[in-house]
Write a protein that holds these residues in place. Structure first.
Motif: not given
Length: 600
Positions: A28, A30, A35
């Motif tokens: 993941t 950011f 996101k």
């Protein structure tokens, strides 16, 4: 604003190879308050070709065998991924299909979560959501306008969650639309295991339940407002030569014409008062007064006397015997019955004239008419007794079960939103017969009432559909099996024109007629591991890509691949479980609780 993760280094047909940056391996990321998911199998990336964003799905990754050594002696490998274009964005709307292809050196970017949601159509953020996408964990609303305007297939091994998916779909539909549906649509469930007879899908006030049983059964206390132990069938549907011929497995050349004569005779005279009693008296006289009597007619007359419970006639027929030398009937060895009718008028006519058939139901009438027709045909020399007698035995045997679950007449219960026909307590033969009769009942009724374009719809839901749509059964006559499949194939091939739609759920899609499976529009595919099932899925569903197909054997409980004409792309959904009170009665046994030590 997004994160660039690599560039195109090769394009081979529809296969695109990209060189990926090292920092894209994170799960993941950011950036700018958004996101992002890292690059991995089944993730989506955007390749910028001029002013267009071409969307690709990642299907594979590998390390290039060549390596690069830096000045510090550190070895680094080049990560590459294979991707396939699935569409593009045009004015912020996703368009499915390959129209544009990337070129070498085009940059690749990660997609924000809201962009991924847009890929799955304008319904992605809608209110008709039964679950979330498995990998992206994004709620997806299904296009209910298209979904319920189509034939639906829900497949999966036992315990994979297909019953929950079926129930979730229709529970959500009724929650959202029940007040608007009214009498515009009718929903019917053929429930083989009694899983939907309580408060599943819709409240009991909007549900009619048929608890059909070929054994003794009292459905009191089932918790629903309207419970019936017999299904109401119109007379015209029962007195149909084609239905009866297949129902009793009548042979083509002799037994089917025999049934046709029964139906045609009834059609001509049934409206007359006491027509059956008059017909019975006439055939009794013919049997005794014909120019050439037949010994077999005596047993047929005795059967009729028992059926109409005419004790005096039963006793009188016991005193009559057949004299093979004279080819005549005689009474107590004293008087012969001959063609002048004197003996008949003296001994039997006063008793026969007291015959009353007004109390016979449709099943007994059919048996009486079959026996009377055979008497007439034997006397006239139309048939051989041994050719028709097996048919009479099949009629009597089958009707013993059918009379327990069917009521023949014109009275129908009040129509409600949902009708559940539970076949849990029916034997195997009755399940197949009743399924056919009930499906024909609703489908033919709907076709007669519908206009063009249709203003009303019929939705037939068949759970555990392999019970009746299987081609593998070897215990039934081929003509009967073919007819049963043809009826359902007609519904699924032609029903859309009349606003009739079928939803089938099954553990074994390979057992179901390929014609039926190929005509389904939308699919919810849970875990399947059998090679025949997977082969059918692979060769029948054109909208299923190889990546999604490869996931099917390993799907977890409640997880399914959703694909079809109503969806731009295949999706992998984790279907939300229903509340315990609304779940179908198909949950696993809790052995920990069942076998718990009561003293612990």
């Amino acid at each position: 604003m997004s994160i660039q993760v690599g560039e195109v280094i090769a394009v081979n047909g529809t296969k695109v190879t990209l060189k990926i940056d090292e920092n894209s391996s994170k799960e993941t990321l950011f950036y700018g308050g958004d996101k992002y998911k890292g690059v991995s199998i089944r993730e989506y990336i955007s390749i910028q070709r001029g002013f267009r964003d071409i969307i690709c799905i990642v299907e594979g990754e590998y390390l290039d065998e060549s390596r690069v050594e830096s000045d510090g002696g550190k070895v680094s490998y080049i990560r590459k991924v294979d991707a396939r274009p699935i569409g593009y964005f045009y004015h912020k709307d996703f368009k499915q299909g390959i129209k544009y292809m990337p070129m070498i050196r085009d940059p690749a970017f990660l997609l924000q979560e809201n962009k991924i949601a847009q890929i799955f159509g304008r319904y992605a953020a809608g209110s008709f959501a039964i679950g979330r996408m498995l990998k992206e964990d994004i709620p997806v609303g299904l296009p209910w306008q298209k979904l319920f305007n189509s034939h639906i297939g829900i497949f999966g091994n036992t315990g994979s969650g297909k019953s929950n998916t079926l129930t979730k779909l229709y529970t959500l539909l009724f929650e959202k639309k029940a007040s608007f549906i009214g009498d515009k649509s009718k929903f019917v469930i053929l429930d083989f295991n009694g899983e939907y007879t309580n408060d599943q899908m819709v409240s009991s006030a909007s549900k009619t339940v048929y608890h059909l049983s070929t054994n003794e059964y009292n459905p009191s206390g089932e918790g629903v407002s309207d419970v019936f132990t017999k299904f109401f069938l119109h007379e015209a549907e029962f007195w149909d030569s084609e239905t009866l011929a297949l129902l009793f497995q009548a042979t083509q050349n002799t037994q089917r014409p025999f049934l046709n004569r029964i139906i045609e005779g009834r059609r001509k005279y049934a409206k007359g008062a006491g027509s059956l009693a008059t017909y019975t008296k006439l055939k009794f006289k013919d049997a005794f007064c014909a120019g050439e009597c037949k010994a077999a007619t005596l047993d047929l007359m005795r059967n009729i006397a028992k059926l109409i419970q005419h004790q005096e006639l039963i006793d009188a027929l016991k005193e009559i015997s057949w004299h093979s030398g004279q080819n005549r009937f005689f009474q107590n060895g004293l008087s012969y019955f001959d063609s002048n009718g004197v003996a008949y008028d003296t001994y039997l006519a006063p008793i026969v004239n007291l015959i009353d058939t007004s109390t016979l139901d449709a099943f007994d009438q059919l048996i009486v008419r079959a026996n009377l027709q055979l008497i007439g045909d034997l006397v006239s020399g139309y048939v051989q007794f041994e050719h028709i007698q097996p048919l009479l035995k099949r009629i009597e045997a089958s009707l013993n079960s059918l009379r327990k679950v069917l009521s023949i007449g014109q009275v129908q219960p009040e129509n409600r939103l949902l009708t559940v026909v539970s076949l849990r307590r029916c034997n195997s033969e009755a399940k197949k017969v009743l399924s056919l009769l009930i499906a024909k009942h609703y489908y033919n009724e709907h076709k007669e009432l519908v206009t063009h374009p249709p203003k009303k719809t019929l939705h037939l839901i068949v759970d555990e559909a392999h019970n009746i749509l299987s081609q593998q059964s070897s215990r039934e006559h081929e003509s009967w099996k073919d007819y049963r499949l043809e009826v359902f194939e007609e519904m699924i091939k032609e029903g859309r024109k009349f606003g009739a739609f079928v939803t089938i759920a099954s553990q074994r899609p390979a057992d179901i007629s390929p014609t039926i499976v190929s005509q389904l529009h939308n699919f919810f595919i849970h875990r399947l591991v059998n090679d025949r099932d997977l082969f059918l899925i692979d060769n029948t569903i054109t909208t299923l890509d190889s990546l999604s197909r490869g996931l099917i054997p390993g799907l977890s409980q409640g997880c399914c691949v959703v694909t079809g004409m109503s969806f731009e792309l295949p999706m992998v959904l984790q279907v939300d479980p229903l509340d315990r009170t609304k779940q179908p009665d198909s949950e696993d046994v809790d052995l920990e609780a069942l076998w718990a030590d009561p003293t612990a």
